[in-house]
Design a protein around this motif. Sequence first.
Motif, PDB file in Angstrom:
ATOM      1  N   VAL A  27       0.834  -1.199   0.000  1.00 59.36           N
ATOM      2  CA  VAL A  27       0.000   0.000   0.000  1.00 59.36           C
ATOM      3  C   VAL A  27       0.876   1.258   0.000  1.00 59.36           C
ATOM      4  CG1 VAL A  27      -1.739   1.297   1.276  1.00 59.36           C
ATOM      5  CG2 VAL A  27      -1.974  -1.171   1.007  1.00 59.36           C
ATOM      6  N   ALA A  28       2.023   1.202   0.713  1.00 54.27           N
ATOM      7  CA  ALA A  28       2.930   2.360   0.680  1.00 54.27           C
ATOM      8  C   ALA A  28       3.373   2.633  -0.754  1.00 54.27           C
ATOM      9  CB  ALA A  28       4.133   2.102   1.573  1.00 54.27           C
ATOM     10  N   ASN A  29       3.572   1.583  -1.523  1.00 56.26           N
ATOM     11  CA  ASN A  29       3.962   1.768  -2.924  1.00 56.26           C
ATOM     12  C   ASN A  29       2.796   2.247  -3.785  1.00 56.26           C
ATOM     13  OD1 ASN A  29       6.851   1.017  -3.663  1.00 56.26           O
ATOM     14  ND2 ASN A  29       6.309  -0.599  -2.218  1.00 56.26           N
ATOM     15  N   VAL A  30       1.598   1.783  -3.474  1.00 58.04           N
ATOM     16  CA  VAL A  30       0.425   2.293  -4.195  1.00 58.04           C
ATOM     17  C   VAL A  30       0.300   3.799  -3.939  1.00 58.04           C
ATOM     18  CG1 VAL A  30      -2.088   2.177  -4.409  1.00 58.04           C
ATOM     19  CG2 VAL A  30      -0.779   0.065  -4.169  1.00 58.04           C
ATOM     20  N   MET A  31       0.622   4.206  -2.709  1.00 53.69           N
ATOM     21  CA  MET A  31       0.577   5.640  -2.392  1.00 53.69           C
ATOM     22  C   MET A  31       1.662   6.406  -3.146  1.00 53.69           C
ATOM     23  SD  MET A  31      -1.975   6.152  -0.585  1.00 53.69           S
ATOM     24  CE  MET A  31      -2.917   4.714  -1.001  1.00 53.69           C
ATOM     25  N   ARG A  32       2.836   5.781  -3.326  1.00 53.14           N
ATOM     26  CA  ARG A  32       3.871   6.419  -4.147  1.00 53.14           C
ATOM     27  C   ARG A  32       3.341   6.632  -5.562  1.00 53.14           C
ATOM     28  NH1 ARG A  32       8.858   2.413  -2.245  1.00 53.14           N
ATOM     29  NH2 ARG A  32       9.569   3.701  -0.513  1.00 53.14           N
ATOM     30  N   ARG A  33       2.646   5.615  -6.069  1.00 53.68           N
ATOM     31  CA  ARG A  33       2.086   5.748  -7.427  1.00 53.68           C
ATOM     32  C   ARG A  33       1.018   6.830  -7.462  1.00 53.68           C
ATOM     33  NH1 ARG A  33       0.368  -0.186  -8.009  1.00 53.68           N
ATOM     34  NH2 ARG A  33      -0.979   0.622  -9.644  1.00 53.68           N
ATOM     35  N   LEU A  34       0.170   6.835  -6.423  1.00 50.05           N
ATOM     36  CA  LEU A  34      -0.898   7.834  -6.363  1.00 50.05           C
ATOM     37  C   LEU A  34      -0.304   9.247  -6.361  1.00 50.05           C
ATOM     38  CD1 LEU A  34      -3.836   8.782  -5.853  1.00 50.05           C
ATOM     39  CD2 LEU A  34      -3.440   8.425  -3.425  1.00 50.05           C
ATOM     40  N   ARG A  35       0.726   9.453  -5.537  1.00 43.85           N
ATOM     41  CA  ARG A  35       1.327  10.792  -5.468  1.00 43.85           C
ATOM     42  C   ARG A  35       1.957  11.169  -6.803  1.00 43.85           C
ATOM     43  NH1 ARG A  35       3.220   8.835  -0.488  1.00 43.85           N
ATOM     44  NH2 ARG A  35       5.337   8.753  -1.309  1.00 43.85           N
ATOM     45  N   ARG A  36       2.506  10.163  -7.482  1.00 44.67           N
ATOM     46  CA  ARG A  36       3.132  10.416  -8.777  1.00 44.67           C
ATOM     47  C   ARG A  36       2.077  10.859  -9.798  1.00 44.67           C
ATOM     48  NH1 ARG A  36       4.779   6.579 -12.940  1.00 44.67           N
ATOM     49  NH2 ARG A  36       6.530   7.470 -14.109  1.00 44.67           N
ATOM     50  N   ILE A  37       0.951  10.179  -9.787  1.00 42.75           N
ATOM     51  CA  ILE A  37      -0.125  10.547 -10.702  1.00 42.75           C
ATOM     52  C   ILE A  37      -0.647  11.946 -10.362  1.00 42.75           C
ATOM     53  CG2 ILE A  37      -2.478   9.966 -11.436  1.00 42.75           C
ATOM     54  CD1 ILE A  37      -0.334   8.104 -12.543  1.00 42.75           C
ATOM     55  N   CYS A  38      -0.801  12.217  -9.069  1.00 41.65           N
ATOM     56  CA  CYS A  38      -1.272  13.551  -8.660  1.00 41.65           C
ATOM     57  C   CYS A  38      -0.323  14.630  -9.164  1.00 41.65           C
ATOM     58  CB  CYS A  38      -1.394  13.637  -7.141  1.00 41.65           C
ATOM     59  SG  CYS A  38      -2.805  12.727  -6.503  1.00 41.65           S
ATOM     60  N   ARG A  39       0.967  14.385  -9.052  1.00 42.47           N
ATOM     61  CA  ARG A  39       1.934  15.377  -9.545  1.00 42.47           C
ATOM     62  C   ARG A  39       1.725  15.630 -11.031  1.00 42.47           C
ATOM     63  NH1 ARG A  39       5.532  12.826  -5.985  1.00 42.47           N
ATOM     64  NH2 ARG A  39       6.414  11.482  -7.591  1.00 42.47           N
ATOM     65  N   PHE A  40       1.429  14.543 -11.775  1.00 48.16           N
ATOM     66  CA  PHE A  40       1.197  14.702 -13.213  1.00 48.16           C
ATOM     67  C   PHE A  40       0.042  15.666 -13.463  1.00 48.16           C
ATOM     68  CE2 PHE A  40      -1.007  13.333 -17.125  1.00 48.16           C
ATOM     69  CZ  PHE A  40       0.018  13.515 -18.047  1.00 48.16           C
ATOM     70  N   TYR A  41      -0.981  15.586 -12.600  1.00 45.20           N
ATOM     71  CA  TYR A  41      -2.140  16.462 -12.790  1.00 45.20           C
ATOM     72  C   TYR A  41      -2.024  17.752 -11.982  1.00 45.20           C
ATOM     73  CZ  TYR A  41      -4.256  12.584 -15.254  1.00 45.20           C
ATOM     74  OH  TYR A  41      -4.509  11.598 -16.163  1.00 45.20           O
ATOM     75  N   GLY A  42      -0.845  17.969 -11.408  1.00 46.03           N
ATOM     76  CA  GLY A  42      -0.612  19.228 -10.713  1.00 46.03           C
ATOM     77  C   GLY A  42      -1.261  19.338  -9.347  1.00 46.03           C
ATOM     78  N   SER A  43      -1.599  18.216  -8.726  1.00 47.00           N
ATOM     79  CA  SER A  43      -2.184  18.313  -7.389  1.00 47.00           C
ATOM     80  C   SER A  43      -1.254  17.676  -6.366  1.00 47.00           C
ATOM     81  CB  SER A  43      -3.561  17.633  -7.351  1.00 47.00           C
ATOM     82  OG  SER A  43      -3.425  16.267  -7.639  1.00 47.00           O
ATOM     83  N   GLU A  44      -1.412  18.090  -5.131  1.00 49.91           N
ATOM     84  CA  GLU A  44      -0.548  17.590  -4.067  1.00 49.91           C
ATOM     85  C   GLU A  44      -1.409  17.380  -2.827  1.00 49.91           C
ATOM     86  OE1 GLU A  44       3.462  19.036  -1.928  1.00 49.91           O
ATOM     87  OE2 GLU A  44       3.001  20.001  -3.837  1.00 49.91           O
ATOM     88  N   PRO A  45      -2.106  16.257  -2.742  1.00 49.58           N
ATOM     89  CA  PRO A  45      -3.111  16.108  -1.685  1.00 49.58           C
ATOM     90  C   PRO A  45      -2.511  16.015  -0.284  1.00 49.58           C
ATOM     91  CG  PRO A  45      -2.864  14.065  -2.927  1.00 49.58           C
ATOM     92  CD  PRO A  45      -2.052  15.096  -3.634  1.00 49.58           C
TER      93      PRO A  45
END
Lengths: 802, 404
Positions: free
Chosen positions: A210-228
Amino acid sequence: MASAPDNVVSPDFGDPVRRLAAQLKAKYSDRITGELTVPGREARYEPLPDELDGRLKEALRQRGLEQLYSHQRAAWDAIRAGQHTVVVTPTASGKTLCYNLPVIQDALETGAKALYLFPTKALSQDQVAELVELNQAAELGIRAYTFDGDTPGDARQAVRTKGDIVVSNPDMLHQGVLPHHTKWAQFFESLRYVVIDELHTYRGVFGAHVANVMRRLRRICRFYGSEPIFILSSATIANPAELAQQLAGDAVTAITDSGAPSGEKHLLLWNPPVVNADLGIRASARSQATRITRSAVARGLKGIIFARSRIMVEILTKYLKDTFDSDPRRPSRVAAYRGGYLPTERRRTEQQLRSGDVDCVVATSALELGVDIGALDVCVLNGYPGTIASTWQRIGRAGRRNRASLGVVVASSQPLDQYIVRNPDFFTGASPEHARIDPDQLLILLDHVRCAAFELSFQRGECFGGEPLEELLEYLAEQGVLHREGDAWHWTEDSYPANSVSLRSVAEGNFVVVDQTEGGRRIIAEVDYASAPETLYEGAIYLIQAVPYQVEYLDWDGRKAYVRETPVDYYTDAIDYTRLKILENFESETAADTDTSRGEVHLVRRIPGYKKIRYYSHENIGFGKISLPDQEMHTTAVWWQVHPEALAEAFPSRQQALDGFLGAAYAMHHVAALRLMAEPGDLGRAVGDGDAEWFATTGPGGRGQLRTLDGGEADPEAQREFRPAVFLYDNYPGGVGLSAPLFDQRAAVAADAYELVASCGCEQGCPSCVGPILASEESRGFSPRAAALTALERFARDGTQG
Amino acid sequence: MALKDRLNTLRRESGVEPASASAGDVASRLERLRAGSRPRSSAPPDAKRPVDPHALAAGLGARVLGDYLLCREVAVSAAATEALSAALTTAPGLPERSEIDPGSLLFVDTETSGLAGGTGTLVFLVGLLRWEAAGPVCRQYLLTGFGGEPALYQSLSAEAATASLVVSYNGKSFDAPLLRDRACLNRQASPLAALAHLDLLAPMRRLFATRWPDCRLATAEALLLGEHRSDDLPGDQAPLAWFDFVHRGDTQRLPGVLSHNEQDLVSLMRLLPPLLGAHQAPLAYGGDVAATARAWLRHGSEDRARDLLADAEACLADAERLELARLARRAGDRDTAVRIWRALAEQGNERAIEAIAKHYEHRLGDPSTALAWARRLSGLEAQRRCRRLESKRDGAMAQGELGL
Ligand SMILES: [Zn+2]
């Protein structure tokens, strides 16, 4: 129950819960190994934030809330200040408001979106129901949807584009959302909050994934310019902020001081009486749990019993119904609640509990979290749930604001249970449970690098995890999975990698267990590759929820075990010839008599056969042969040794030392699992010399045997050198990060194990302390329990000195 | 140990190796092996040969559009467009698209790096077929590297700007979403988003799903055009051709992919006339009349739906005949409706009996005959109807007596 008069002890006659607690203590003092009273606590309030949207204030007012608990306000302030925040509070302390308020406020103010992640689907449903209710109370116009495997295809588009709050689970995020992130572009662009509830369940292998899924999630967010902002909530564990930080990828503010009120809580630790001292057999936890519950319900108290398996729920329910629901003309007073029941049935039981129409419910962990069932008086745990955090969560189901409640933990004969009930300190002191994850476990990391590359090409200079990313990318490029073009690595395989990565296992070699009872082909379990050889051999009895299934056919290459439900009175125990070779010593501590070390080991395991062992008597009633290929594994381990002179001094014979080390390993294995918040299967244990020259195993007669490389038996006295070691190893290829914390806690583990064996009520040893004792005292000539204590005493003594 | 060795060891120990030898993988590995055994120039199979884009373009009959993008343009035989023009004069459209202007059409077919979907699936070839002033033209945009994607999507947007209707086969659920997703990944506008989309798979299924073993494009070609492609490339070969190219610089299979894609596009255009025709006269093409009529009805062409059913009345099932009766009645053709109801009612069809009872009660004012029919029905509703008819009949008789 025996017929002690009801008014023998009554320190506070007014409160029926206190009265019951006092009576149980008076009558069964020999069974109560520990008790604890947590005084009641007044609520601490803070005003609603001034900036809180008027509609939200109104919605709260309609639910009778004019102010916030102090921790809810603290969470608000931290989150509004843009901090990642973890809230650690007990059951029923209003934790959902900690994240719902800031999330909804921001949705109303700026159209911000939020992603809620729960470990199970049932929790998601409850959460959405609560959001819908809050939303309707004040016509907020906030749209909350679940998105999981049950979401129909035609509804998915609306969830993606219209949802303000999307409620899902990590598996769905991993397989269904991130690989299709472009469909969610709008959502990710406005994603401002990621809420992760039940943080403490994300540990071990699952947590690392899950920590790695979160790394992926943050990476995707960066692509869309968001930083949750990450908002997490957890039951009490020793290291919530550390774990939260591993998931959020950044520093996390921890809020641990609950402002919610609570009534006085009484906790009793209950050990069933010994009924056969020779074999160390105790009365069943079931009989004790039923008895305690009966006396509670008979006094007009509302109670809940938690059982560890579905079948146990049914058995307990039957026993209690025999007492309380024998008259068919009256409405039922006892209900069962577990997975496998229809949702409507479960909703009805919840409703009956809230309205007080049912006096007692027997439940599995399905009722542990979230679900609102109103206030109960007494909670009985039929067996230790596996972690202290979850024990508190379950006990938290009982307790009203201004009234006392009682929790009783009834131990089974398993070592962990036995250990826990004899150590009430675990419940009083700071949490001993460290939820550990190793997100950089190489295979897990590699799996997620693959998934991430599928989602978005990797650019040179990007970061992902703690291993050199470019090497991983080049490794995948060499296999043709990726293709490097200029400064980017692109996905070049005709596949969907997330489908072959299960968040519950390391790598993809898992076995599935296929039930062919009644001609069916139902998959009922998944077993990690590493533990398949010792659990799924042909002839093995594989238990699911305490129901025995026999393995009829093992398709090794196809990774399938075909089983059939079989009523048997024995269990099977694989004969495990595990030999270890120490490859590298990372760190070592030398004390007066002992050495403790951590390092990398190479392990070869052969499973030549299995024993059939009868329940209760633990008699060996037969053998079976197993022909499986040898398993090899590189992993990390911690090992304990006694210096040769001290060893010779401590044990009159090498045979005794061998038995002592085997017994010590058994006890240490179980207490280590507790300290590491791991399942016993996450760790392996072995006794050997560390050079793979010989290893020790418990032979058919119950005596420790020394075996050489080829599996042949050898005489310990004939060995030129004799340096046995207890190994506890991380039972996953490459390790999942268990050995480092284990080494840190080496002293505690040895001391805990000593305590477990020393305080056991048996004479020679039993499955609750040093493992099943098959050889009789006479044939052995010494007590295995005493031998184990001799070894453990040295490990523990040196640990405290060091 | 080096990272790579650690990984190899761990993966072997965790059972990944044998697990990856599942049936699908063996098949694709064999494919790769076969590809490797073909005569190849001096380069070893795993060594990437640098490909000169201009040489490649020349070999494929294409031109270089950008760093990683080629474009191949071929004129298509005018026979197909002539057939389409002719068909459109008698059958101007389909239920979902009532008028089709051949000049505005953009036939689209893509080749991708896989069928799994998701953002990692690359569209490496986009073929377009359109009707230009000089005649029909097929233009194929071929990526020779990932770096060509932005230019690809710019070119597609330019193409789309001068068209109004995309025609595809299964493109609504496959090609269009993939193009949208990859455009998004490259921060480009979705190229087809502004155009209407006519996916021929839907009308094809409507007509033939119950008649043919499947509705794949090859099946449609065989059964509607009477053509069998002899040297075509199976669907899963396109990804392999692309992987051969990017991984090894092996261009051998690219021409096959290009011509496969071109044929698909030409087929799309050639399938349109029989599809139009079959929507006018399904029986003539062996199509499903009822499903076709339903489609016309759903899109508001009630007359056409009725005509189709009337033409095929002899071979309709009961439900469809009832539908015809309903449509006939709505159009004022009560005779046809009553004829159908009576025929079905005599066979005991309850809905027909009910219709005919209503007809006698309300239209002919004959409660006695209506009651005779209604008594053949069962159920609560029917009982209520009978009671009402009885009192109506009695009332009429009483009035009759009074009138005497
Ligand atoms: Zn014992």
